[in-house]
Design a protein around this motif. Structure first.
Motif, PDB file in Angstrom:
ATOM      1  N   ARG A  31     -12.940   3.160  -3.796  1.00 48.97           N
ATOM      2  CA  ARG A  31     -12.442   1.923  -3.249  1.00 48.97           C
ATOM      3  C   ARG A  31     -12.458   2.110  -2.081  1.00 48.97           C
ATOM      4  O   ARG A  31     -11.603   1.905  -0.885  1.00 48.97           O
ATOM      5  N   VAL A  32     -13.659   2.072  -0.420  1.00 44.65           N
ATOM      6  CA  VAL A  32     -13.566   2.328   0.612  1.00 44.65           C
ATOM      7  C   VAL A  32     -13.737   0.922   1.529  1.00 44.65           C
ATOM      8  O   VAL A  32     -14.948   0.239   0.990  1.00 44.65           O
ATOM      9  N   LYS A  33     -13.100   1.013   2.164  1.00 40.91           N
ATOM     10  CA  LYS A  33     -13.318  -0.353   3.380  1.00 40.91           C
ATOM     11  C   LYS A  33     -14.366  -0.465   3.548  1.00 40.91           C
ATOM     12  O   LYS A  33     -14.944   0.784   4.556  1.00 40.91           O
ATOM     13  N   ASP A  82      -7.563  -3.696  -3.421  1.00 41.69           N
ATOM     14  CA  ASP A  82      -8.124  -3.975  -2.814  1.00 41.69           C
ATOM     15  C   ASP A  82      -9.055  -2.758  -1.937  1.00 41.69           C
ATOM     16  O   ASP A  82     -10.276  -3.044  -1.948  1.00 41.69           O
ATOM     17  N   TRP A  83      -8.448  -1.938  -2.200  1.00 46.95           N
ATOM     18  CA  TRP A  83      -8.945  -0.067  -1.577  1.00 46.95           C
ATOM     19  C   TRP A  83      -8.107   0.606  -2.021  1.00 46.95           C
ATOM     20  O   TRP A  83      -6.541   0.705  -2.122  1.00 46.95           O
ATOM     21  N   ILE A  92      -8.601   5.074  -2.230  1.00 52.05           N
ATOM     22  CA  ILE A  92      -9.529   6.647  -1.804  1.00 52.05           C
ATOM     23  C   ILE A  92      -8.734   7.445  -2.062  1.00 52.05           C
ATOM     24  O   ILE A  92      -7.570   7.787  -1.903  1.00 52.05           O
ATOM     25  N   GLU A 137     -12.040  -3.766   9.772  1.00 50.92           N
ATOM     26  CA  GLU A 137     -11.105  -2.867   8.715  1.00 50.92           C
ATOM     27  C   GLU A 137      -9.684  -2.543   8.897  1.00 50.92           C
ATOM     28  O   GLU A 137      -9.064  -2.042   8.364  1.00 50.92           O
ATOM     29  N   ASN A 146     -17.321  -0.165  -3.947  1.00 46.59           N
ATOM     30  CA  ASN A 146     -17.128   1.017  -4.837  1.00 46.59           C
ATOM     31  C   ASN A 146     -18.063   1.692  -4.284  1.00 46.59           C
ATOM     32  O   ASN A 146     -18.934   2.325  -5.059  1.00 46.59           O
ATOM     33  N   SER A 150     -14.482  -6.521   2.702  1.00 50.17           N
ATOM     34  CA  SER A 150     -13.184  -6.595   2.464  1.00 50.17           C
ATOM     35  C   SER A 150     -13.762  -4.638   2.807  1.00 50.17           C
ATOM     36  O   SER A 150     -13.918  -3.716   2.847  1.00 50.17           O
ATOM     37  N   ALA A 151     -14.498  -4.108   1.293  1.00 48.20           N
ATOM     38  CA  ALA A 151     -14.827  -3.076   0.437  1.00 48.20           C
ATOM     39  C   ALA A 151     -15.759  -2.714  -0.530  1.00 48.20           C
ATOM     40  O   ALA A 151     -16.273  -3.751  -0.381  1.00 48.20           O
ATOM     41  N   ASN A 180       0.649  -1.090   0.027  1.00 43.86           N
ATOM     42  CA  ASN A 180       0.361   0.098  -0.207  1.00 43.86           C
ATOM     43  C   ASN A 180       1.027   1.577  -0.524  1.00 43.86           C
ATOM     44  O   ASN A 180       2.011   1.545   0.358  1.00 43.86           O
TER      45      ASN A 180
END
Length: 411
Positions: free
Chosen positions: A119-121, A101-102, A104, A129, A159, A156-157, A71
Motif C-alpha cells: 500500500r504505497v503513498k 494507511d500505508w 510497503i 506524500e 494498493n 493518499s495511497a 507507524n
C-alpha cells in the motif's frame, strides 16, 4: 455527555498527558530491536458563519476534526519495510476507524532506481506524500482545491507497486521520478464517494475502477531551493452501476440498471516551489477530465456527461523565528459538467469556490505545536449535495468565514 464528545475528550486527555510526559525529551523516534516507531495525534476545532456541513457540522462549531497514527519501519542495507495505522474524524467521514494507511516493502538498488510494493503513498503534487508531517507547514488545512481533506483516503495511497529514483543531471540539477500502478478501493460512506456522486439524486453505490496508474516527474533545478514538476494519474474503467426502481404506469414498479462509467478519468497537476531564506513560495494548478457514459436502457436516451474541473492555488509562508511561522494562500476551484443527449434542457451549473486563508503555527516544544487559521470563502462550490447530506445550491451561503485551529503531538 454523548459518545462523540466523550471520544473527543479522551483524545484531548491523551494528547495532554503525552505532552506533559515528553516535554523535555528529544524528538527522535522510539527504536526497539532495530525497528523504528513514530506517530502523531492531532485534535482540531472548526467553526464557520454559514453552510452547515462543510468539513463537518461547522456552523455551530465542532471538535470532530482529528487524526492519529502509529507507524513502524525496519531497514537493512538496500531493503526497507514499514507500515502505518491511521484513524481520523472529519465531520461525517472517518468515524475514528483505524485503517492501514500505508504498508510497503522497498528495495533501492541504486540512487536512480528503486522498487516499492504494497500500500504505497501516491506521488501527487508537492505535499501529498507528506500529509502527516504537520511541522513542515503553518497551515491547518492545505489548499482544499488540491488537497481536499475529505478525499484523504482516496488520494493518499494505492494498493500496488511503484518504481522510483533520482537522476543526477550534474550542473543541471537532478530529476526525481516515480511511476505507479494499482487500485484504490472506495467505500460508499467515504468522502471520495460523495465527491464523485455530488449532485446525483440517488443514494451512493460502490464506485470502482479496473486500475489506477500514473506518476510524477520533478526537476530540482540548479537554482537552490527551486523545484518544478508534473503529476499524472488516471482511473481506468471508472464508475458504477446502480439499481433504480421507477413507477411506470400501467406496469407499476420496475427496476432498471443505471450506469455511469468512463473508460478513463484523467488528472493532471503542475507544481512549483521555491524556498529562499525564511520564505517558501508554492503554486499548483490541476485539471480533471472525463466523459461519463450515462444511461438507463430504453427509458432515458443514452448520453454523455463531460467533466472538466480546474483548480489550483498560490501560497507563501515565512519563518519568523525558531517557534513561529506564518502563511497565506489563495485557492480556486471550478467544477464543470456538460451533458449531451441525456435529458433535454438538463443544465449543470458551474461549482466555483474562492478560498483566502491566513495561518500561524507556534512550536511549543519539539513535540507539540498549535495552529490557528482563518478563511474567507467566496462561493460554495466544494460543498457536497447528496441524499444523506442534502445541501442544494439554492440554500448555500455564497460569502462566509471559517476558523480552524489544531494542536498536534508528534513522536
Amino acid at each position: 455527555m454523548n459518545a462523540r464528545h466523550l471520544t473527543t475528550c479522551r483524545t484531548l486527555a491523551v494528547l495532554f498527558v503525552l505532552g506533559l510526559s515528553t516535554t523535555n525529551t528529544s524528538l527522535a523516534a522510539v527504536t526497539w530491536k532495530n525497528i523504528q516507531f513514530g506517530g502523531f495525534a492531532s485534535q482540531g476545532f472548526l467553526v464557520n458563519t454559514g453552510n452547515n456541513d462543510y468539513l463537518g457540522d461547522t456552523s455551530g462549531g465542532t471538535f470532530d476534526f482529528r487524526e492519529y497514527a502509529l507507524n513502524a519501519s525496519w531497514s537493512k542495507g538496500k531493503f526497507r519495510v514499514g507500515a502505518q495505522g491511521f484513524g481520523q474524524r472529519l465531520g461525517n467521514y472517518g468515524d475514528d476507524k483505524i485503517v492501514l494507511d500505508w504498508a510497503i516493502v522497498d528495495y533501492q538498488a541504486t540512487q536512480w532506481f528503486g522498487i516499492r510494493a504494497g500500500r504505497v503513498k501516491m506521488p501527487r503534487g508537492l505535499y501529498n506524500e507528506a500529509l502527516d508531517v504537520d511541522s513542515v507547514r503553518p497551515f491547518v488545512l492545505l489548499p482544499q482545491s488540491v488537497y481536499d481533506a475529505r478525499l484523504r483516503d482516496f488520494n493518499s495511497a494505492i494498493n500496488g507497486g511503484m518504481i522510483y529514483g533520482n537522476i543526477n543531471l550534474r550542473r543541471f540539477g537532478s530529476l526525481d521520478y516515480k511511476a505507479f500502478y494499482g487500485d484504490i478501493p472506495m467505500s460508499t460512506d467515504s468522502g471520495a464517494n460523495d465527491y464523485f456522486n455530488n449532485d446525483v439524486p440517488y443514494p451512493n453505490v460502490k464506485i470502482g475502477m479496473d486500475a489506477v496508474y500514473g506518476g510524477s516527474l520533478f526537476w530540482n533545478t540548479p537554482k537552490s531551493g527551486l523545484r518544478v514538476g508534473y503529476s499524472y494519474s488516471a482511473f481506468q474503467d471508472f464508475g458504477a452501476d446502480r439499481f433504480l426502481t421507477m413507477d411506470i404506469p400501467p406496469y407499476g414498479l420496475i427496476q432498471f440498471i443505471m450506469y455511469r462509467n468512463t473508460d478513463r478519468y484523467d488528472r493532471h497537476l503542475l507544481s512549483a516551489e521555491y524556498a529562499t531564506g525564511d520564505w517558501t513560495f508554492a503554486a499548483e494548478i490541476g485539471q480533471e477530465e472525463a466523459d461519463f457514459l450515462i444511461g438507463i436502457p430504453a427509458e432515458v436516451p443514452t448520453g454523455i456527461l463531460a467533466v472538466d474541473n480546474i483548480y489550483g492555488y498560490l501560497s507563501a509562508t515565512r519563518r519568523i523565528n525558531d517557534r513561529l511561522e506564518i502563511g497565506a494562500y489563495y485557492s480556486y476551484t471550478k467544477e464543470q459538467q456538460t451533458s449531451v443527449n441525456i435529458v433535454d434542457g438538463l443544465i449543470f451549473p458551474d461549482l466555483i469556490q474562492h478560498d483566502f486563508a491566513i495561518s500561524a503555527k507556534y512550536d511549543i516544544n519539539e513535540r507539540w505545536l498549535v495552529k490557528v487559521e482563518g478563511h474567507y470563502l467566496d462561493g460554495a462550490g466544494k460543498i457536497f449535495d447528496t441524499p444523506s447530506w442534502p445541501q442544494p445550491l439554492a440554500k448555500r451561503d455564497e460569502s462566509w468565514f471559517l476558523l480552524a485551529a489544531k494542536a498536534t503531538f508528534s513522536f
